[in-house]
Design a protein around this motif. Structure first.
Motif, PDB file in Angstrom:
ATOM      1  N   UNK A 167     -10.853   6.050  12.959  1.00 35.11           N
ATOM      2  CA  UNK A 167     -11.787   5.820  14.070  1.00 35.11           C
ATOM      3  C   UNK A 167     -12.486   7.111  14.484  1.00 35.11           C
ATOM      4  N   UNK A 168     -13.715   6.956  14.977  1.00 38.03           N
ATOM      5  CA  UNK A 168     -14.504   8.101  15.407  1.00 38.03           C
ATOM      6  C   UNK A 168     -14.674   8.107  16.918  1.00 38.03           C
ATOM      7  N   UNK A 169     -14.861   9.263  17.514  1.00 39.55           N
ATOM      8  CA  UNK A 169     -15.138   9.317  18.952  1.00 39.55           C
ATOM      9  C   UNK A 169     -16.400   8.527  19.292  1.00 39.55           C
ATOM     10  N   UNK A 170     -16.412   7.943  20.481  1.00 39.88           N
ATOM     11  CA  UNK A 170     -17.541   7.091  20.878  1.00 39.88           C
ATOM     12  C   UNK A 170     -18.808   7.903  21.093  1.00 39.88           C
ATOM     13  N   UNK A 171     -18.681   9.095  21.637  1.00 44.31           N
ATOM     14  CA  UNK A 171     -19.857   9.925  21.947  1.00 44.31           C
ATOM     15  C   UNK A 171     -19.943  11.077  20.941  1.00 44.31           C
ATOM     16  N   UNK A 172     -20.123  10.696  19.694  1.00 48.66           N
ATOM     17  CA  UNK A 172     -20.115  11.673  18.610  1.00 48.66           C
ATOM     18  C   UNK A 172     -21.470  11.753  17.934  1.00 48.66           C
TER      19      UNK A 172
END
Length: 252
Positions: A167-172
């Motif tokens: 998973x990736x950070x939401x604000x990336x």
């Protein structure tokens, strides 16, 4: 005329690995460089090249025997723990001498505001206390450790992250580039994105050190992830001494 020197296996695609391969090829020492295959378009060293894993320590030991390898140099990235552990076990099993070629880590200066972390997870926990807009230069495969953070993050990677990285950070936001970098360019990157904290691994070397100088000049705190422990083996911090070590062990 003397017989051909035994073949040398160099593990890793670091700048030190490439420099070592070039030096050995110039001395007519047969070289095979093994790359993990995690970078889409790696810088290729001189000599023969193989890409991919060996199947663990047993597979690597068999490969060393099958290819009549006379010496192994582990020149992998300072954070590539798995292959180093395999190399230590496999070379001991196969009776092949092994050397760890690893550049020295970075050291903070008097004006640096460095905060050390043992792991990426520790760095992620520390990050919100130090800033609100972070530059992550820890690689795409570690981005999942920052996925739970509610803050703006700029990740600089060689290749874009994919589903296999987690998973990736939401604000990336992601920017793709490859060193070496210049201090002036790094300073402009920090200003343009209003970065107020930098996260990096203690990779060492000159190719990516410019960000540390730029952070110092801008009085930006830096979270530095410590290097993991390495297997016990002979060690060299520079290519020149590694060349001497190899030549001494491959003379015929």
């Amino acid at each position: 005329m003397g017989s051909i020197a035994p073949r040398v296996l160099i593990l890793g695609g670091t700048s030190e690995a490439r420099a070592l391969a070039a030096e050995l090829v110039a001395r007519e020492v047969p070289v095979t460089s093994s790359l993990a295959g995690r970078v889409a378009k790696p810088r290729l060293p001189q000599g023969d090249i193989r890409v991919g894993g060996f199947g663990g320590p047993d597979g690597l030991a068999r490969w060393l025997a099958d290819h009549d390898i006379g010496a192994v140099v582990d020149a992998t990235h300072p954070f590539a723990r798995r292959i180093s552990a395999s190399a230590a076990t496999a070379t001991a099993s196969a009776g092949v001498p092994v050397l760890r070629l690893e550049r020295p880590g970075w050291q903070p200066g008097d004006c640096d505001d460095w905060h050390w972390a043992d792991t990426l997870a520790d760095a992620a926990r520390l990050l919100p206390r130090l800033g609100t807009r972070a530059l992550l230069t820890t690689g795409r495969q570690g981005l999942a450790e920052f996925a739970g953070l509610d803050m703006w993050l700029l990740a600089r990677c060689v290749d874009p992250p994919d589903e296999a990285d987690g998973p990736l950070p939401a604000r990336l936001e992601v920017t793709l580039s490859r060193g070496p970098y210049r201090v002036a360019d790094e300073a402009e990157l920090l200003r343009r994105h209003r970065i107020d904290v930098l996260v990096t691994k203690d990779s060492g070397g000159d190719m990516t050190a410019a960000k540390l100088h730029a952070a110092r000049d801008a009085s930006i705190p830096v979270i530095v992830v410590r290097r993991p422990a390495r297997p016990d083996m002979p060690h060299s911090a520079d290519v020149k001494s590694a060349v001497r070590w190899v030549v001494d062990r491959t003379k015929r």
